[in-house]
Design a protein around this motif. Structure first.
Motif, PDB file in Angstrom:
ATOM      1  N   ALA A  75      44.079  50.098 -50.681  1.00 32.53           N
ATOM      2  CA  ALA A  75      45.362  50.377 -49.900  1.00 32.53           C
ATOM      3  C   ALA A  75      46.057  51.805 -50.502  1.00 32.53           C
ATOM      4  O   ALA A  75      46.041  51.698 -51.632  1.00 32.53           O
ATOM      5  N   VAL A  76      46.455  52.709 -49.571  1.00 33.55           N
ATOM      6  CA  VAL A  76      47.043  53.846 -50.104  1.00 33.55           C
ATOM      7  C   VAL A  76      47.914  54.390 -49.319  1.00 33.55           C
ATOM      8  O   VAL A  76      47.793  54.106 -48.149  1.00 33.55           O
ATOM      9  N   SER A  77      48.622  55.394 -49.892  1.00 30.09           N
ATOM     10  CA  SER A  77      49.817  55.980 -48.866  1.00 30.09           C
ATOM     11  C   SER A  77      49.618  57.480 -48.818  1.00 30.09           C
ATOM     12  O   SER A  77      48.789  57.637 -49.863  1.00 30.09           O
ATOM     13  N   VAL A  78      49.628  58.041 -47.680  1.00 33.04           N
ATOM     14  CA  VAL A  78      49.553  59.467 -47.448  1.00 33.04           C
ATOM     15  C   VAL A  78      50.614  60.094 -47.157  1.00 33.04           C
ATOM     16  O   VAL A  78      51.824  59.539 -46.563  1.00 33.04           O
ATOM     17  N   SER A  79      50.668  61.419 -47.028  1.00 32.66           N
ATOM     18  CA  SER A  79      52.004  62.006 -46.626  1.00 32.66           C
ATOM     19  C   SER A  79      52.314  62.174 -45.075  1.00 32.66           C
ATOM     20  O   SER A  79      51.445  61.601 -44.449  1.00 32.66           O
ATOM     21  N   TYR A  80      53.527  62.255 -44.822  1.00 33.05           N
ATOM     22  CA  TYR A  80      53.797  62.132 -43.406  1.00 33.05           C
ATOM     23  C   TYR A  80      52.772  62.909 -42.609  1.00 33.05           C
ATOM     24  O   TYR A  80      52.290  62.627 -41.570  1.00 33.05           O
ATOM     25  N   ASN A  81      52.467  64.123 -42.991  1.00 32.01           N
ATOM     26  CA  ASN A  81      51.829  65.255 -41.957  1.00 32.01           C
ATOM     27  C   ASN A  81      50.413  64.877 -42.248  1.00 32.01           C
ATOM     28  O   ASN A  81      49.770  64.954 -40.998  1.00 32.01           O
ATOM     29  N   ASP A  82      49.805  63.859 -43.067  1.00 30.89           N
ATOM     30  CA  ASP A  82      48.430  63.565 -43.043  1.00 30.89           C
ATOM     31  C   ASP A  82      48.464  62.336 -42.328  1.00 30.89           C
ATOM     32  O   ASP A  82      47.292  62.313 -41.679  1.00 30.89           O
ATOM     33  N   GLY A  83      49.648  61.415 -41.977  1.00 28.90           N
ATOM     34  CA  GLY A  83      49.246  60.391 -41.318  1.00 28.90           C
ATOM     35  C   GLY A  83      49.335  60.776 -39.925  1.00 28.90           C
ATOM     36  O   GLY A  83      48.528  60.296 -39.089  1.00 28.90           O
ATOM     37  N   LEU A  84      50.162  61.744 -39.485  1.00 29.06           N
ATOM     38  CA  LEU A  84      50.264  62.095 -38.285  1.00 29.06           C
ATOM     39  C   LEU A  84      49.008  62.915 -37.676  1.00 29.06           C
ATOM     40  O   LEU A  84      48.152  62.569 -36.651  1.00 29.06           O
ATOM     41  N   LEU A  85      48.019  63.567 -38.713  1.00 32.76           N
ATOM     42  CA  LEU A  85      46.858  64.149 -38.420  1.00 32.76           C
ATOM     43  C   LEU A  85      45.974  63.063 -38.121  1.00 32.76           C
ATOM     44  O   LEU A  85      45.178  62.902 -37.113  1.00 32.76           O
ATOM     45  N   LEU A  86      45.939  61.923 -38.986  1.00 27.55           N
ATOM     46  CA  LEU A  86      45.170  60.814 -38.698  1.00 27.55           C
ATOM     47  C   LEU A  86      45.283  60.259 -37.306  1.00 27.55           C
ATOM     48  O   LEU A  86      44.367  59.883 -36.740  1.00 27.55           O
ATOM     49  N   THR A  87      46.641  60.121 -37.155  1.00 27.16           N
ATOM     50  CA  THR A  87      47.040  59.326 -35.878  1.00 27.16           C
ATOM     51  C   THR A  87      46.645  60.244 -34.597  1.00 27.16           C
ATOM     52  O   THR A  87      45.943  59.492 -33.687  1.00 27.16           O
ATOM     53  N   GLU A  88      46.707  61.521 -34.598  1.00 34.27           N
ATOM     54  CA  GLU A  88      46.544  62.295 -33.623  1.00 34.27           C
ATOM     55  C   GLU A  88      44.867  62.526 -33.470  1.00 34.27           C
ATOM     56  O   GLU A  88      44.488  62.868 -32.231  1.00 34.27           O
ATOM     57  N   THR A  89      44.173  62.544 -34.605  1.00 30.34           N
ATOM     58  CA  THR A  89      42.766  62.991 -34.223  1.00 30.34           C
ATOM     59  C   THR A  89      41.558  61.921 -34.868  1.00 30.34           C
ATOM     60  O   THR A  89      40.559  62.321 -34.392  1.00 30.34           O
ATOM     61  N   LYS A  90      42.086  60.852 -35.665  1.00 28.43           N
ATOM     62  CA  LYS A  90      40.912  60.163 -36.010  1.00 28.43           C
ATOM     63  C   LYS A  90      41.061  58.735 -35.636  1.00 28.43           C
ATOM     64  O   LYS A  90      39.829  57.891 -36.176  1.00 28.43           O
TER      65      LYS A  90
END
Length: 112
Positions: A75-90
């Motif tokens: 379990a990890v936390s990532v930055s807001y921008n990285d989270g958005l990138l994952l949501t939008e592309t992965k």
């Protein structure tokens, strides 16, 4: 997307079985540890959490001794921008993740 796990009334995420839980903490009042347990209970293999505040990254550390119930998934936390990138592309893509047990030394001066 398992973001609704941040809501008290939601205990499981149907999309988590055999997957990585990607969670956006849009309520800003959820404990990392509780979300990791909900993800694990949903059949999730790991959890990635990102917060509504772009500057917030969690420092709650899941694990035996620190909380009453151990978390048995990465379990990890990532930055807001990285989270958005994952949501939008992965979402829906496969990933290879390697983990290792760093032991208790990674917790530094944390008192149990």
């Amino acid at each position: 997307d398992c973001s609704d796990l941040v809501l008290d009334r939601v205990e499981t995420c149907p999309d988590a079985e055999g997957s990585i839980c990607l969670i956006h903490d849009y309520v800003r009042d959820t404990h990392f540890y509780q979300l990791a347990l909900k993800c694990e209970a949903s059949g999730g293999l790991a959890m990635i959490l990102y917060f509504a505040d772009p500057l917030h990254v969690s420092n709650d550390i899941p694990g035996e001794g620190y909380f009453a119930q151990p978390v048995n998934i990465p379990a990890v936390s990532v930055s807001y921008n990285d989270g958005l990138l994952l949501t939008e592309t992965k979402i829906g893509t496969a990933a290879n993740v390697t983990t290792y047990d760093a032991g208790t030394d990674c917790m530094g001066g944390l008192q149990h």
